[in-house]
Design a protein around this motif. Structure first.
Motif, PDB file in Angstrom:
ATOM      1  N   LEU A  23       5.237   7.878   2.564  1.00 46.43           N
ATOM      2  CA  LEU A  23       6.045   7.645   3.753  1.00 46.43           C
ATOM      3  C   LEU A  23       5.492   6.477   4.556  1.00 46.43           C
ATOM      4  CD1 LEU A  23       8.475   8.598   5.312  1.00 46.43           C
ATOM      5  CD2 LEU A  23       7.043  10.232   6.497  1.00 46.43           C
ATOM      6  N   SER A  24       4.196   6.239   4.488  1.00 49.05           N
ATOM      7  CA  SER A  24       3.573   5.137   5.225  1.00 49.05           C
ATOM      8  C   SER A  24       3.852   3.777   4.580  1.00 49.05           C
ATOM      9  CB  SER A  24       2.062   5.354   5.338  1.00 49.05           C
ATOM     10  OG  SER A  24       1.468   5.388   4.058  1.00 49.05           O
ATOM     11  N   ASP A  25       4.350   3.747   3.349  1.00 51.28           N
ATOM     12  CA  ASP A  25       4.703   2.490   2.678  1.00 51.28           C
ATOM     13  C   ASP A  25       6.037   2.008   3.235  1.00 51.28           C
ATOM     14  OD1 ASP A  25       2.460   2.729   1.035  1.00 51.28           O
ATOM     15  OD2 ASP A  25       3.586   3.704  -0.570  1.00 51.28           O
ATOM     16  N   ARG A  26       5.997   0.999   4.084  1.00 47.62           N
ATOM     17  CA  ARG A  26       7.223   0.518   4.730  1.00 47.62           C
ATOM     18  C   ARG A  26       7.936  -0.551   3.917  1.00 47.62           C
ATOM     19  NH1 ARG A  26       9.007   4.265   6.463  1.00 47.62           N
ATOM     20  NH2 ARG A  26      10.636   2.967   7.324  1.00 47.62           N
ATOM     21  N   VAL A  27       7.229  -1.151   2.964  1.00 49.91           N
ATOM     22  CA  VAL A  27       7.833  -2.152   2.083  1.00 49.91           C
ATOM     23  C   VAL A  27       7.830  -1.596   0.669  1.00 49.91           C
ATOM     24  CG1 VAL A  27       7.640  -4.485   1.148  1.00 49.91           C
ATOM     25  CG2 VAL A  27       7.093  -4.068   3.550  1.00 49.91           C
ATOM     26  N   TYR A  28       8.993  -1.636   0.016  1.00 53.27           N
ATOM     27  CA  TYR A  28       9.104  -1.183  -1.362  1.00 53.27           C
ATOM     28  C   TYR A  28       8.755  -2.356  -2.257  1.00 53.27           C
ATOM     29  CZ  TYR A  28      10.918   1.008  -5.546  1.00 53.27           C
ATOM     30  OH  TYR A  28      11.023   1.553  -6.794  1.00 53.27           O
ATOM     31  N   ARG A  29       7.726  -2.194  -3.091  1.00 50.54           N
ATOM     32  CA  ARG A  29       7.311  -3.228  -4.041  1.00 50.54           C
ATOM     33  C   ARG A  29       7.435  -2.663  -5.448  1.00 50.54           C
ATOM     34  NH1 ARG A  29       3.794  -3.794   0.330  1.00 50.54           N
ATOM     35  NH2 ARG A  29       3.883  -5.870   1.251  1.00 50.54           N
ATOM     36  N   CYS A  30       8.235  -3.331  -6.266  1.00 50.22           N
ATOM     37  CA  CYS A  30       8.487  -2.868  -7.623  1.00 50.22           C
ATOM     38  C   CYS A  30       7.856  -3.825  -8.630  1.00 50.22           C
ATOM     39  CB  CYS A  30       9.990  -2.783  -7.871  1.00 50.22           C
ATOM     40  SG  CYS A  30      10.425  -2.093  -9.483  1.00 50.22           S
ATOM     41  N   GLU A  31       7.601  -3.296  -9.815  1.00 46.19           N
ATOM     42  CA  GLU A  31       7.048  -4.106 -10.907  1.00 46.19           C
ATOM     43  C   GLU A  31       7.987  -5.245 -11.305  1.00 46.19           C
ATOM     44  OE1 GLU A  31       6.248  -1.471 -14.140  1.00 46.19           O
ATOM     45  OE2 GLU A  31       4.818  -0.285 -12.990  1.00 46.19           O
ATOM     46  N   CYS A  32       9.268  -5.114 -11.041  1.00 44.80           N
ATOM     47  CA  CYS A  32      10.236  -6.151 -11.409  1.00 44.80           C
ATOM     48  C   CYS A  32      10.175  -7.356 -10.470  1.00 44.80           C
ATOM     49  CB  CYS A  32      11.657  -5.581 -11.439  1.00 44.80           C
ATOM     50  SG  CYS A  32      12.389  -5.259  -9.818  1.00 44.80           S
ATOM     51  N   GLY A  33       9.384  -7.233  -9.401  1.00 45.53           N
ATOM     52  CA  GLY A  33       9.253  -8.324  -8.449  1.00 45.53           C
ATOM     53  C   GLY A  33      10.022  -8.122  -7.158  1.00 45.53           C
ATOM     54  N   ASN A  34      10.823  -7.085  -7.087  1.00 46.66           N
ATOM     55  CA  ASN A  34      11.596  -6.793  -5.884  1.00 46.66           C
ATOM     56  C   ASN A  34      10.665  -6.322  -4.768  1.00 46.66           C
ATOM     57  OD1 ASN A  34      13.791  -6.293  -4.180  1.00 46.66           O
ATOM     58  ND2 ASN A  34      14.142  -4.251  -5.012  1.00 46.66           N
ATOM     59  N   GLU A  35      10.692  -7.011  -3.633  1.00 48.82           N
ATOM     60  CA  GLU A  35       9.978  -6.601  -2.428  1.00 48.82           C
ATOM     61  C   GLU A  35      10.996  -6.550  -1.305  1.00 48.82           C
ATOM     62  OE1 GLU A  35       6.386  -8.429  -1.194  1.00 48.82           O
ATOM     63  OE2 GLU A  35       5.576  -8.506  -3.222  1.00 48.82           O
ATOM     64  N   ILE A  36      11.172  -5.359  -0.726  1.00 50.52           N
ATOM     65  CA  ILE A  36      12.241  -5.155   0.245  1.00 50.52           C
ATOM     66  C   ILE A  36      11.820  -4.053   1.213  1.00 50.52           C
ATOM     67  CG2 ILE A  36      13.399  -3.493  -1.279  1.00 50.52           C
ATOM     68  CD1 ILE A  36      16.093  -4.600  -0.308  1.00 50.52           C
ATOM     69  N   ASP A  37      12.323  -4.121   2.432  1.00 50.32           N
ATOM     70  CA  ASP A  37      12.069  -3.068   3.403  1.00 50.32           C
ATOM     71  C   ASP A  37      12.519  -1.728   2.815  1.00 50.32           C
ATOM     72  OD1 ASP A  37      11.667  -2.314   6.461  1.00 50.32           O
ATOM     73  OD2 ASP A  37      13.555  -1.379   5.798  1.00 50.32           O
ATOM     74  N   ARG A  38      11.697  -0.725   2.988  1.00 49.45           N
ATOM     75  CA  ARG A  38      11.966   0.587   2.391  1.00 49.45           C
ATOM     76  C   ARG A  38      13.334   1.138   2.809  1.00 49.45           C
ATOM     77  NH1 ARG A  38       8.237   5.407   1.769  1.00 49.45           N
ATOM     78  NH2 ARG A  38       9.639   7.168   1.696  1.00 49.45           N
ATOM     79  N   ASP A  39      13.668   1.032   4.087  1.00 52.04           N
ATOM     80  CA  ASP A  39      14.940   1.577   4.576  1.00 52.04           C
ATOM     81  C   ASP A  39      16.135   0.783   4.051  1.00 52.04           C
ATOM     82  OD1 ASP A  39      13.562   3.547   5.975  1.00 52.04           O
ATOM     83  OD2 ASP A  39      13.486   2.367   7.817  1.00 52.04           O
TER      84      ASP A  39
END
Length: 54
Positions: A23-39
């Motif tokens: 829940l404390s991770d506010r940025v979603y970072r994926c192995e595919c390179g996608n970095e986006i705000d969690r919400d």
């Protein structure tokens, strides 16, 4: 959408699930390179729910 649908834990770009997202991770970072705000990631997944479950 079912209340247990993992909209925050699913990458809105590639669809891969990130099971260890805290829940404390506010940025979603994926192995595919996608970095986006969690919400924002969750909102995109909810908007595309019909496509994800087809």
């Amino acid at each position: 959408v079912d209340r247990f649908f993992p909209s925050s834990k699913t990458c809105s770009s590639c669809g891969k699930m990130k099971h260890d997202l805290k829940l404390s991770d506010r940025v979603y970072r994926c192995e595919c390179g996608n970095e986006i705000d969690r919400d924002l990631n969750a909102a995109i997944n909810l908007a595309n729910y019909d496509k994800l479950t087809a």
